[in-house]
Design an enzyme around this catalytic site. Structure first.
Site, PDB file in Angstrom:
ATOM      1  N   ARG A   1      -1.893   8.860   3.410  1.00 31.29           N
ATOM      2  CA  ARG A   1      -2.117   9.793   4.519  1.00 31.29           C
ATOM      3  C   ARG A   1      -0.882  10.047   5.384  1.00 31.29           C
ATOM      4  O   ARG A   1      -0.915  10.897   6.269  1.00 31.29           O
ATOM      5  CB  ARG A   1      -3.296   9.295   5.368  1.00 31.29           C
ATOM      6  CG  ARG A   1      -4.631   9.534   4.672  1.00 31.29           C
ATOM      7  CD  ARG A   1      -5.779   9.386   5.630  1.00 31.29           C
ATOM      8  NE  ARG A   1      -6.086   7.997   5.892  1.00 31.29           N
ATOM      9  CZ  ARG A   1      -6.501   7.538   7.074  1.00 31.29           C
ATOM     10  NH1 ARG A   1      -6.634   8.356   8.094  1.00 31.29           N
ATOM     11  NH2 ARG A   1      -6.789   6.265   7.236  1.00 31.29           N
TER      12      ARG A   1
ATOM     13  N   GLY B   1       0.814  -1.226   0.000  1.00 33.25           N
ATOM     14  CA  GLY B   1       0.000   0.000   0.000  1.00 33.25           C
ATOM     15  C   GLY B   1       0.836   1.260   0.000  1.00 33.25           C
ATOM     16  O   GLY B   1       2.012   1.254   0.368  1.00 33.25           O
TER      17      GLY B   1
HETATM   18  C1  UD1 Z   1      -8.686  -4.146   5.708  1.00 35.23           C
HETATM   19  C2  UD1 Z   1      -9.780  -5.221   5.724  1.00 35.23           C
HETATM   20  C3  UD1 Z   1     -10.799  -4.892   6.803  1.00 35.23           C
HETATM   21  C4  UD1 Z   1     -10.121  -4.756   8.144  1.00 35.23           C
HETATM   22  C5  UD1 Z   1      -9.012  -3.731   8.074  1.00 35.23           C
HETATM   23  C6  UD1 Z   1      -8.210  -3.741   9.359  1.00 35.23           C
HETATM   24  C7  UD1 Z   1      -9.953  -5.941   3.414  1.00 35.23           C
HETATM   25  C8  UD1 Z   1     -10.713  -5.860   2.165  1.00 35.23           C
HETATM   26  N1  UD1 Z   1     -10.413  -5.240   4.436  1.00 35.23           N
HETATM   27  O1  UD1 Z   1      -9.298  -2.944   5.299  1.00 35.23           O
HETATM   28  O2  UD1 Z   1     -11.760  -5.948   6.882  1.00 35.23           O
HETATM   29  O3  UD1 Z   1     -11.075  -4.393   9.141  1.00 35.23           O
HETATM   30  O4  UD1 Z   1      -8.102  -4.027   6.997  1.00 35.23           O
HETATM   31  O5  UD1 Z   1      -7.276  -2.707   9.334  1.00 35.23           O
HETATM   32  O6  UD1 Z   1      -8.955  -6.638   3.486  1.00 35.23           O
HETATM   33  N2  UD1 Z   1      -2.512  -3.996   0.789  1.00 35.23           N
HETATM   34  C9  UD1 Z   1      -1.693  -4.477  -0.207  1.00 35.23           C
HETATM   35  N3  UD1 Z   1      -2.183  -4.572  -1.472  1.00 35.23           N
HETATM   36  C10 UD1 Z   1      -3.457  -4.222  -1.779  1.00 35.23           C
HETATM   37  C11 UD1 Z   1      -4.270  -3.724  -0.740  1.00 35.23           C
HETATM   38  C12 UD1 Z   1      -3.797  -3.641   0.515  1.00 35.23           C
HETATM   39  O7  UD1 Z   1      -0.531  -4.824   0.039  1.00 35.23           O
HETATM   40  O8  UD1 Z   1      -3.814  -4.358  -2.959  1.00 35.23           O
HETATM   41  C13 UD1 Z   1      -1.990  -3.920   2.153  1.00 35.23           C
HETATM   42  C14 UD1 Z   1      -1.920  -2.489   2.655  1.00 35.23           C
HETATM   43  O9  UD1 Z   1      -0.658  -1.929   2.407  1.00 35.23           O
HETATM   44  C15 UD1 Z   1      -2.182  -2.661   4.126  1.00 35.23           C
HETATM   45  C16 UD1 Z   1      -3.069  -3.877   4.220  1.00 35.23           C
HETATM   46  O10 UD1 Z   1      -2.888  -4.576   3.009  1.00 35.23           O
HETATM   47  O11 UD1 Z   1      -1.009  -2.950   4.870  1.00 35.23           O
HETATM   48  C17 UD1 Z   1      -4.540  -3.527   4.424  1.00 35.23           C
HETATM   49  O12 UD1 Z   1      -4.984  -2.727   3.369  1.00 35.23           O
HETATM   50  P1  UD1 Z   1      -5.940  -1.495   3.627  1.00 35.23           P
HETATM   51  O13 UD1 Z   1      -6.158  -0.821   2.318  1.00 35.23           O
HETATM   52  O14 UD1 Z   1      -5.461  -0.691   4.756  1.00 35.23           O
HETATM   53  O15 UD1 Z   1      -7.274  -2.248   4.029  1.00 35.23           O
HETATM   54  P2  UD1 Z   1      -8.506  -1.629   4.825  1.00 35.23           P
HETATM   55  O16 UD1 Z   1      -9.383  -0.951   3.858  1.00 35.23           O
HETATM   56  O17 UD1 Z   1      -8.048  -0.896   6.000  1.00 35.23           O
END
Ligand code: UD1
Ligand code: MG
Length: 449
Positions: A15, A11
């Site tokens: 922010r 990610g």
């Molecule tokens: C995610 C969960 C949500 C949970 C929350 C807890 C999903 C769809 N939702 O939401 O249920 O309550 O975390 O914090 O999983 N990342 C990648 N590649 C991607 C997308 C994300 O590496 O394509 C990584 C991000 O860098 C991050 C983590 O995965 O470290 C979570 O991603 P984020 O976008 O923060 O998910 P949330 O919308 O917060």
């Protein structure tokens, strides 16, 4: 049971308002990514796979700095957490055992919690880490049916009734590797965000006759970092926890709130840490040592009975033996100070060895740097270095030797010898009085006219 870790760190961290990838921001002197890797390292993972994207090269280097065998896989487009885990497919090839998915920006998950998840796997195919949220906000919600987890619904896709659920998804998931990859292959992106959601594997598992459950932990453990304010709050939480651990283990701190620690700070029982001390990474303080106020330590080892500070600076490679005294405005870098030696005032000791019981006078400097290279100063045992001695390295002073005050040592000093190198003093009788009256007269004249 073999364990593999898949740590999501692709990610952007928009922010954070930073050029540095989010997972490389530090808490307690270590990148967020290392905290995530550290709590899982006690499980002795057979493979550690880090999914990188934004700032991939830096994140990969940091992962391999923690664990040279860490495997980095790239997610070029961030299409969701399930898509991120799918990038680990090749890296999981031939692995048989459980996979734990962690987030690189969630530093406080404890080893005990991960162990509970592994234990829960004995009875369930998929185990999710949940928590009761004080303010569930936009977290995914865990929809339970008794002790079974039926599915996870993302906030964006949830009904009002589902949004009222306070049991939330931390994001940590554990399942057998083959099962996990099969379930992920079935995840679609027909949802409010148009993303491949990892939590969707729970509903899919249930639909296939597999079972899922949730293990819960304290909300503080699942704290994720998205902004600099959250980073600062997480740092404060880290400091509180680390101070408490040390105090409970017998360290004396009069003003714990003013002592700053690193992830790897080790302090022995009955050591005393006065107010306003900073421990950068790599410091070990043995039992009964005393670190006095306003000192800064990094990469240093302080043995039993030693006293450091107030206002001392120990830099990487400072190695203090038992009962050494380091006083105010003294800087020690890459130097060993043997038992009972004293460096008490206004001194720089760099790239040096100081023998046992030797006394280094105020204002001594090891002139270790010629502008291009660093050189070594060796001083023997039971030696006396007079105040304001300049030791022009490379140079050796023997045992039971002396240097006269204000000596510039450019040649080796043999055992038992005294080195003196300074201009001889001459006194001019009455000259001071004469000069004072001349100067006062001049000042009076200037004031008048
Ligand atoms: C995610 C969960 C949500 C949970 C929350 C807890 C999903 C769809 N939702 O939401 O249920 O309550 O975390 O914090 O999983 N990342 C990648 N590649 C991607 C997308 C994300 O590496 O394509 C990584 C991000 O860098 C991050 C983590 O995965 O470290 C979570 O991603 P984020 O976008 O923060 O998910 P949330 O919308 O917060
Ligand atoms: Mg998030």
């Amino acid at each position: 049971m073999s364990i593999a870790l898949v740590i999501l760190a692709a990610g952007k961290g928009t922010r954070m308002e930073s050029d540095l990838p989010k997972v490389l921001h530090k808490i307690g002197g270590a990148p967020l990514l290392h905290h995530a890797m550290l709590s899982a390292s006690a499980l002795e993972p057979e493979r550690t796979i880090v999914v990188t994207g934004h700032g991939a090269e830096l994140v990969e280097a940091a992962a391999q700095e923690f664990d040279a065998d860490a495997i980095a896989v790239r997610q070029t487009e961030q299409l969701g957490t399930a898509h991120a885990v799918a990038q680990a497919r090749d890296a999981l090839n031939g692995f048989e055992g459980d996979v734990i998915v962690l987030y690189g920006d969630t530093p406080f998950i404890t080893t005990e919690t991960l162990e509970q998840m592994i234990a829960a796997r004995a009875a369930h195919d998929v185990v999710v880490l949940g928590f009761e949220a004080a303010d569930p906000g936009r977290y995914g919600r865990l929809i339970m049916d008794g002790t079974s987890l039926s599915r996870i619904v993302e906030f964006k896709d949830a009904s009002d009734e589902e949004r009222a659920v306070t049991l939330c998804n931390s994001g940590v998931i554990c399942a057998d590797a083959a099962t996990l990859l099969e379930l992920i292959a079935a995840v679609g992106n027909d949802n409010a965000a148009g993303e491949y959601y990892l939590p969707d594997i729970v509903g899919i598992a249930n639909g296939r006759g597999l079972t899922a459950t949730a293990v819960t932990c304290r909300e503080a453990e699942t704290l994720g970092i998205n902004s600099r304010m959250e980073l600062a709050a997480a740092e404060a939480l880290f400091q509180q926890t680390k101070r408490r651990e040390l105090i409970e283990d017998g360290v004396m701190m009069q003003a714990p709130d003013t002592v700053f620690l690193s992830f790897d700070t080790i302090i022995g029982r009955d050591a005393e840490i006065e107010p306003n001390v900073v421990f950068a990474p790599g410091v070990t303080i043995e039992s009964g040592a005393r670190i006095r106020a306003f000192s800064h330590l990094e990469g240093a080892h302080v043995s039993r009975g030693a006293i450091v500070g107030p206002f001392a600076r120990l830099r990487p490679g400072a190695e203090l033996a038992e009962n050494v005294h380091i006083g105010n405005f003294v800087e020690i870098k890459n130097a060993s100070i043997d038992e009972g030696a004293k460096v008490n005032h206004l001194t720089y000791i760099g790239d040096a060895e100081i023998g046992a019981r030797t006394n280094i006078g105020a204002g001594t400097i090891t002139c270790n740097y010629d502008g291009v290279m660093k050189h070594k100063t060796i001083i023997g045992r039971d030696t006396f270095i007079g105040s304001n001695t300049m030791l022009v390295a490379p140079v050796t002073v023997g045992n039971e030797a002396m240097t006269a005050t204000a000596t510039t040592v450019t040649k080796d000093v043999p055992d038992g010898a005294m080195a003196i190198a300074r201009t001889e003093q001459s006194n001019k009788p009455g000259f001071a009085r004469k000069l004072f009256s001349m100067l006062r007269a001049k000042k009076a004249k200037q004031a008048k006219g």
